[in-house]
Enzyme design. Structure first.
Site, mmCIF file in Angstrom:
data_model
loop_
_atom_site.group_PDB
_atom_site.id
_atom_site.type_symbol
_atom_site.label_atom_id
_atom_site.label_comp_id
_atom_site.label_asym_id
_atom_site.label_seq_id
_atom_site.Cartn_x
_atom_site.Cartn_y
_atom_site.Cartn_z
ATOM 1 N N LEU A 17 -14.622 -9.445 -23.209
ATOM 2 C CA LEU A 17 -13.587 -8.450 -22.883
ATOM 3 C C LEU A 17 -12.219 -9.117 -22.702
ATOM 4 O O LEU A 17 -12.126 -10.201 -22.139
ATOM 5 C CB LEU A 17 -13.939 -7.742 -21.576
ATOM 6 C CG LEU A 17 -15.220 -6.915 -21.545
ATOM 7 C CD1 LEU A 17 -15.530 -6.486 -20.112
ATOM 8 C CD2 LEU A 17 -15.079 -5.705 -22.462
ATOM 9 N N HIS A 161 -8.610 -10.192 -12.024
ATOM 10 C CA HIS A 161 -9.306 -10.337 -10.733
ATOM 11 C C HIS A 161 -8.363 -10.948 -9.705
ATOM 12 O O HIS A 161 -7.391 -11.620 -10.071
ATOM 13 C CB HIS A 161 -10.487 -11.312 -10.890
ATOM 14 C CG HIS A 161 -11.644 -10.773 -11.655
ATOM 15 N ND1 HIS A 161 -12.231 -11.475 -12.690
ATOM 16 C CD2 HIS A 161 -12.349 -9.629 -11.527
ATOM 17 C CE1 HIS A 161 -13.250 -10.778 -13.166
ATOM 18 N NE2 HIS A 161 -13.335 -9.653 -12.485
ATOM 19 N N CYS A 246 -14.270 -18.986 -12.438
ATOM 20 C CA CYS A 246 -15.259 -17.980 -12.853
ATOM 21 C C CYS A 246 -16.446 -18.576 -13.599
ATOM 22 O O CYS A 246 -17.420 -17.878 -13.841
ATOM 23 C CB CYS A 246 -14.597 -16.892 -13.679
ATOM 24 S SG CYS A 246 -13.760 -17.503 -15.091
#
Ligand SMILES: NC(=O)NCCC[C@H](N)C(=O)O
Length: 253
Positions: A17, A161, A246
């Site tokens: 994404l 995020h 991440c």
């Protein structure tokens, strides 16, 4: 010895994404080499790595941090704000449970991505406005309260995020690239960084900061502050809005 959960990139990585940046082609073979170098850097600095089996059908599976929040002896298994990413959580849960963690879940209609959580001591900042919704924050607060954590929601609108915008140095100073931080005053102490990727550090211990090669000015600044940057090139993951944080879940217990 601390350990870190990681997950090897799958064959569909390039289809991951992208939300806030333009899609650019990802070199899948280079990504695998970069992932291995990231794992090697963790291990070279005393971290044992534990692999979740790769999930070939989920392009973003490598970004394993998003599948959970670990606090004390508890793993809160996330329910991603991106539908496509929800199947990633099951195997990640098995892996963390096998490490002896208690497990609880964010449940519908709550959503939460691990990348939205920044822990500083017993303060747990949660990004609100992207992949994590109010109900996800409420459930996280309820899960962590018995452990003495204080969950504080902070706005995130400019990046994917919370930890795409800010992380923290070992002394608790929050670092971020100001144009992408919605509210720097939400944090007790904030230091602006000269580059976007300079806002992302993984604390390896003993003043060592794992960070991306794309932030050389920030690396110099960290050295001036007395820290030791440990630099990895993660260009192929950055093209998918990933960063050093991440790619792993750190288990410090
Ligand atoms: N914690 C993170 O920063 N995760 C990065 C996730 C990137 C992935 N392409 C996504 O949009 O979900």
């Amino acid at each position: 010895m601390p350990s870190a959960i990681v997950r090897r990139p799958g064959p569909r990585l390039a289809e991951g994404l992208v939300t806030h940046i333009e899609r650019t082609p990802v070199d899948a073979a280079l990504a695998v080499r970069q992932w291995q170098q990231y794992v090697d850097a963790l291990e070279a600095h005393g971290w044992t790595t534990i692999e979740v089996p790769a999930i070939d059908e989920c392009p973003d599976g490598v970004f394993v941090e998003d599948t959970m929040v670990v606090y004390g002896d508890l793993a809160v298994i996330a329910r991603s704000g991106a539908n496509e990413r929800r199947p990633e959580a099951a195997e990640a849960e098995r892996t963390v449970a096998a490490q002896g963690y208690r497990v609880t879940h964010i449940t519908e209609p709550g959503t939460l991505d691990g990348g939205d959580i920044l822990k500083i001591g017993s303060t747990v900042y949660v990004g609100q406005g992207g992949r994590t919704n109010d109900e996800g924050i409420r459930q996280l607060r309820e899960a962590l309260a018995p452990l003495g954590a204080e969950v504080r929601a902070v706005p995130v609108r400019k990046v994917l995020h919370l930890k795409s915008a800010v992380t923290a140095l070992p002394d608790g100073t929050v670092i971020g690239y100001e144009p992408l931080v919605d509210d720097p005053q939400a944090f007790e102490s904030f230091r602006p960084m000269p580059e976007e990727a300079g806002s992302h550090v993984v604390l390896l211990g003993e003043g060592r900061l794992l960070m991306a090669a794309s932030a050389p000015e920030s690396a110099k600044l960290f050295e001036q502050l007395g820290y030791q940057p440990v630099v990895v090139d993660i260009s192929e993951f950055e093209k998918l809005e990933g960063c050093v944080t991440c790619l792993s879940v750190r288990l410090r217990r």
